[in-house]
Scaffold this active site. Structure first.
Site, mmCIF file in Angstrom:
data_model
loop_
_atom_site.group_PDB
_atom_site.id
_atom_site.type_symbol
_atom_site.label_atom_id
_atom_site.label_comp_id
_atom_site.label_asym_id
_atom_site.label_seq_id
_atom_site.Cartn_x
_atom_site.Cartn_y
_atom_site.Cartn_z
ATOM 1 N N ASP A 347 2.411 -8.400 -10.877
ATOM 2 C CA ASP A 347 1.987 -8.858 -9.557
ATOM 3 C C ASP A 347 3.225 -9.025 -8.680
ATOM 4 O O ASP A 347 4.240 -9.561 -9.127
ATOM 5 C CB ASP A 347 1.224 -10.186 -9.678
ATOM 6 N N GLU A 550 -4.040 -17.155 -1.156
ATOM 7 C CA GLU A 550 -3.063 -17.550 -2.185
ATOM 8 C C GLU A 550 -2.538 -18.972 -1.952
ATOM 9 O O GLU A 550 -3.286 -19.866 -1.535
ATOM 10 C CB GLU A 550 -1.947 -16.505 -2.272
HETATM 11 C C1 BGC Z 1 1.281 -9.084 0.968
HETATM 12 C C2 BGC Z 1 0.205 -9.456 0.015
HETATM 13 C C3 BGC Z 1 0.807 -10.131 -1.136
HETATM 14 C C4 BGC Z 1 1.673 -11.294 -0.699
HETATM 15 C C5 BGC Z 1 2.367 -11.898 -1.866
HETATM 16 C C6 BGC Z 1 2.055 -10.298 1.381
HETATM 17 O O1 BGC Z 1 3.061 -9.957 2.249
HETATM 18 O O2 BGC Z 1 0.769 -8.418 2.045
HETATM 19 O O3 BGC Z 1 -0.492 -8.353 -0.444
HETATM 20 O O4 BGC Z 1 -0.197 -10.550 -1.997
HETATM 21 O O5 BGC Z 1 2.610 -10.914 0.264
HETATM 22 O O6 BGC Z 1 3.329 -12.844 -1.528
HETATM 23 C C1 BGC Z 2 -1.698 -11.127 -5.416
HETATM 24 C C2 BGC Z 2 -2.527 -10.088 -6.107
HETATM 25 C C3 BGC Z 2 -2.571 -8.836 -5.299
HETATM 26 C C4 BGC Z 2 -1.165 -8.378 -4.995
HETATM 27 C C5 BGC Z 2 -1.097 -7.125 -4.157
HETATM 28 C C6 BGC Z 2 -0.375 -10.595 -4.968
HETATM 29 O O1 BGC Z 2 0.302 -11.522 -4.199
HETATM 30 O O2 BGC Z 2 -1.502 -12.208 -6.299
HETATM 31 O O3 BGC Z 2 -3.814 -10.585 -6.328
HETATM 32 O O4 BGC Z 2 -3.284 -7.855 -5.976
HETATM 33 O O5 BGC Z 2 -0.484 -9.388 -4.313
HETATM 34 O O6 BGC Z 2 -1.414 -7.368 -2.853
#
Ligand code: BGC
Ligand code: BGC
Length: 878
Positions: A347, A550
């Site tokens: 991830d 998140e």
């Molecule tokens: C992304 C997300 C990702 C997240 C993680 C964002 O900038 O667009 O997809 O899950 O950062 O920190």
């Molecule tokens: C998230 C995931 C996601 C990934 C890609 C991460 O920050 O935890 O669930 O699939 O970003 O966007």
């Protein structure tokens, strides 16, 4: 009671694994010790307690699954031959998954990455309104570059992964299904399978191969910002859904598995993401191994049985060990014991969080069993180079490399990637009429209806006649972004307007349609204000949480609108006018809304319904003849809390003890939900719930902001008076300062800032999402840090905090820092130092910054909100 405690009463099993092969995490879970306690309890001198629990722990607790797809000898031979023909560089490239914002087509041609992704809110050409044609064009160009062997000498097709987590949610116009929490309430696996199949189709229209869903977190603490990504707190629902959604995305193993109508799925996040302490995103899960199996692993049982080909490692730790580096979980449990022969994808730079790793270098993760590094940012290039070097030096074995690559290739073969036409030429590609197709929206609308849970319905106020004059109030009434939540066009689901959702329907628009048709009237007034002539018969108030994703959604208790009861005021104001009130509550989790319950005549938990707002009117209103069109069928898949602090109230497992079962006392239990036949005299929620939120004192503990790493949701920035920039690498500068990472105790646990004295420079931590620090400011907490300076400062060194709306308070700490020149010292300042007007601890956006005009080098580390002041805490009393 927390289900994590349910560890007794289980059948003891033989402990077959030799102790020496168990990871530290396992030992810790066996002993139930914290890391420090473990030091004293060496594994070779186990105590009785250790022996005792060892009997209940170990690899044989885990289900041994028969792989859904049997090994095919011919395919394995093909894979082996291909692997044997590849160079180390070509193999490592298969393991690297960069992000579309950080690579060029030429990078793809040169390296031939095995896969790539677009993150939440990342679009082709950085264009939010990119059309399906733009998506396909990008997929096609990158694919063609991957199979072009002119530079890298190899032609293995790449694949594109995306977060289609409630429909193809990064694409304008896509059908947006209710978030998982609502689908859990619907408890209808057949419907879930349909939703997944539709999602697969809309994804394929844009040329994409692979979806990072389902999330199978079994949510145990509703303070977690990702609660809504989970279907339930109950592992059974999650297991059944996981099977259904994987089958819907990929097709049945015995059916059209990974045909040209299907995409790859990823079951995520392995393992225990829903069970971290205090619901902290990316935090530590300290459940016993048995609980991991019984609760957190069940979604993988369902998903793997349906033939899931990929699993995403989780950011979280288990007993302090980051999962991305946990060989026991990734390899011994998942691959060896559970028989998973697909690949493990990481991830979002999760590997970089393993102690000793950075985003740019992490042999540990590969050795633990990670097969694909998800490596957004510019880190992909050094990671590629370092991984190649680690293979060449033997730090990563050739066998491990070959295993990872074989797994990736196995999935690509199974997905038919070597035979399918290129992305632009696949059967569904470019069929833009399928994006948001009416038949897809119809299924989403059904899902909305089935996800609604009726919690209160005094005097059978619902269903309503559509002939009434209906006031539709609340700031979520006509707000498709808000009703859709996070992971909606943008990562956080913020910054969207109704115009960004062509074809979608707001909740108000759905009500208006029904009412208008039947000769009633719908009056939209988000604030509830009415003109003198307007006399509604009933009010529907649609309100709830703002979107988040998140860690930005983490909260420290479940009280809705703590300290700012705007919506409650609206409900009360309407009731005071004698208007019956129906509340439609939009939220990513159950919340403590006792006052709002009391102020409503009827109350519907609507979760995050997505783009088809009419689903709500379908259930709230009868037809013009007074006949119910759709009754409520949703049942709580999460227990509803009786107090703001009751964040871990979860329905006990069947195996729980009688005592544990007796301790289960939510306000509203799991499985509850009224319908139009319910006997209202037996309803649980009436008008007299306790509104006293002080009953349970909140216990607070230290909150790390920057300790080894910058903690989520904060990020570090540097600024001058004119501009501010986020840090995306280990070195950065602006016109006032240069900053770089430095090692104090462990790698990169401190920052070194050289202020050049030409103007004010600032370094600090920021989040766009204000955080509530009132639990800390109300209890004498302190902001502490370790700091060292190179020179005596004649000018102030400001230590400050800021809140939303650019309010800030700062204190000059130059004198304290000067007092120990050239030495590290720990300083602590009472939050009272920052408390004066206009500080609002309820809305902290910058919990820490340092600012100065002085020419000086400052190093700092360990920035923490200390729950209790220490002896040395400076109080700033005047
Ligand atoms: C992304 C997300 C990702 C997240 C993680 C964002 O900038 O667009 O997809 O899950 O950062 O920190
Ligand atoms: C998230 C995931 C996601 C990934 C890609 C991460 O920050 O935890 O669930 O699939 O970003 O966007």
């Amino acid at each position: 009671m927390n289900r994590n405690q349910v560890i007794n009463g289980l059948t003891p099993r033989q402990f077959t694994q030799p102790l020496s092969t168990l990871s530290l995490a396992v030992l810790l879970s066996i002993t139930g010790c914290s890391e420090s306690a473990h030091v004293e309890q060496a594994p070779n001198t186990p105590t009785v307690a250790v022996e005792d629990s060892v009997a209940k722990s170990g690899i044989d607790l885990w289900p041994a699954l028969t792989p859904a797809i049997a090994k095919d000898a011919a395919l394995e031979a093909k894979i082996a031959a291909l692997v044997a023909s590849m160079t180390v560089e070509q193999k490592v490239a298969q393991m690297i998954q960069p992000e579309i914002r950080d690579i060029t087509v030429e990078d793809m041609r040169k390296y031939g990455f095995g896969s790539y992704l677009n993150g939440g809110g990342a679009y082709p050409n950085n264009d939010k309104h990119a059309t399906p044609a733009d998506w396909i064009a990008l997929a096609e160009t990158l694919y063609q570059a991957s199979v072009d062997d002119s530079v890298d000498g190899i032609n293995i097709p790449t694949m594109w992964g995306t977060d289609a987590v409630h429909g193809h949610n990064n694409v304008i116009g896509a059908t947006l299904f209710p978030h998982n929490i609502g689908l859990g309430a619907a408890n209808n696996p057949k419907l879930i399978e349909q939703i997944a199949a539709i999602t697969a189709k809309e994804v394929m229209v844009t040329g994409i191969d692979w979806v990072f869903a389902p999330t199978v977190a079994v949510v145990q603490d509703d303070r977690w910002g990702r609660s809504y990504e989970g279907y339930s707190e109950d592992p059974t629902i999650v297991r059944d859904y996981s099977f259904a959604i994987v089958e819907g995305l990929q097709g049945a193993v015995s059916g059209d598995f990974l045909s040209d109508q299907r995409v790859l799925s990823t079951v995520k996040h392995f393992l225990g993401d829903g069970g971290t302490e205090k619901g902290i995103d990316q935090g530590d899960n300290i459940a016993s191994e048995q609980t991991l199996v019984d609760v957190h692993a069940q979604g993988y049982v369902g998903g793997l049985n349906a033939g899931a080909q990929s699993v995403m490692a989780s950011f979280n730790s288990w007993h302090g060990v980051k999962n991305h580096g946990n060989k026991y979980l990734l390899t011994d449990v998942l691959k060896d014991r559970m028989g998973f022969d697909g690949f493990v994808v990481g991830d979002w730079n999760g590997h970089g969080q393993i102690p000793g790793c950075t985003n740019e270098s992490c042999a540990q993760a590969a050795n633990a069993g990670l097969d694909i590094f998800m490596v957004p940012t510019a880190a992909w290039k050094p990671l590629f180079e370092n991984t190649v070097a680690q293979v060449n030096s033997g730090e990563i074995s050739q066998a491990r490399l070959d295993d990872a690559v074989s797994r990736i290739l196995r999935v690509k073969f199974r997905a038919g990637l070597f035979d399918k036409p290129s992305p632009a030429n696949r059967p569904l590609s470019g069929k833009t009429e399928l994006i948001g197709h009416a038949s897809h929206r119809e299924v989403a609308r059904q899902a909305v209806r089935e996800s609604l849970v009726l919690l209160k319905n005094n005097q059978n106020l619902l269903p309503l006649s559509p002939k009434l004059t209906v006031l539709v109030a609340g700031d979520a009434a006509d707000n498709i972004g808000k009703q859709s939540g996070g992971w909606t066009i943008t990562w956080q689901g913020t910054d969207n307007k109704n115009a960004d959702f062509p074809g979608a329907t707001s909740i108000y628009a759905g009500i208006e349609q029904v009412v208008k048709q039947a000769g009633g009237q719908a009056l939209l007034s988000p604030t509830g204000e009415l003109s003198a002539q307007q006399k509604p018969d009933v009010a529907i108030v649609v309100f709830g949480e703002e979107p988040y994703a998140e860690g930005n959604g983490d909260i420290d208790n479940l009280e809705y609108q703590r300290g700012d009861k705007r919506d409650l005021a609206l409900l009360k104001q309407l009731k005071a006018q004698g208007i019956p009130v129906v509340s439609v509550f939009i939220s990513g989790r159950p919340m403590w809304v006792n006052a709002e319950f009391n102020a409503s005549d009827a109350f519907v938990a609507a979760w995050l319904p997505g783009s088809e707002g009419q689903g709500i009117a379908d259930v709230l209103f009868t037809d013009a003849q007074g006949k119910v069109q759709h009754d409520f069928v949703g049942k709580l898949s999460f227990s509803w809390p009786a107090t703001p602090q009751q964040a871990t109230v979860n329905v006990p497992l069947q195996s729980a003890s009688a005592e544990q079962k007796a301790q289960y006392q939510p306000l509203i239990p799991f499985g509850y939900g009224l319908d139009y036949q319910s006997d209202m005299s037996k309803a649980l929620v009436l008008d007299n719930l306790s509104e006293d939120n002080l009953a349970a004192e909140q216990t607070i503990t230290d909150l790390a902001l920057f300790e080894r790493a910058v903690k989520s949701p904060w990020s570090m920035y540097i600024a001058t008076r004119e501009e501010r920039q986020g840090l995306s690498s280990s070195v950065a500068k602006n016109s006032a300062l240069t900053i770089r990472t430095m090692d104090r105790v462990v790698q990169e646990d401190a920052r070194f800032v050289s202020f050049n004295g030409s103007e004010q420079g600032v370094v600090g931590l920021i989040s766009n999402f204000p955080r509530d620090f009132r639990a800390y400011s109300n209890s004498d907490s302190a902001l502490s840090l370790s700091i060292k300076s190179s020179a005596l400062m004649q000018k102030p060194l400001w230590l400050g905090m800021a809140c939303e709306g650019d309010c800030r308070k700062q204190v000059d700490i130059a004198q304290q820092v000067n007092s120990k020149l050239g030495e590290w010292q720990a300083l602590s300042f009472s939050l009272a130092c920052f408390a004066d007007e206009p500080m609002d601890f309820g809305k902290i956006t910058m919990p820490f910054y340092l600012a100065t005009d002085a020419k000086v080098d400052i190093s700092f580390s360990d920035v923490v909100i200390q729950a209790q002041p220490s002896e040395n805490t400076i109080t700033c009393k005047k």
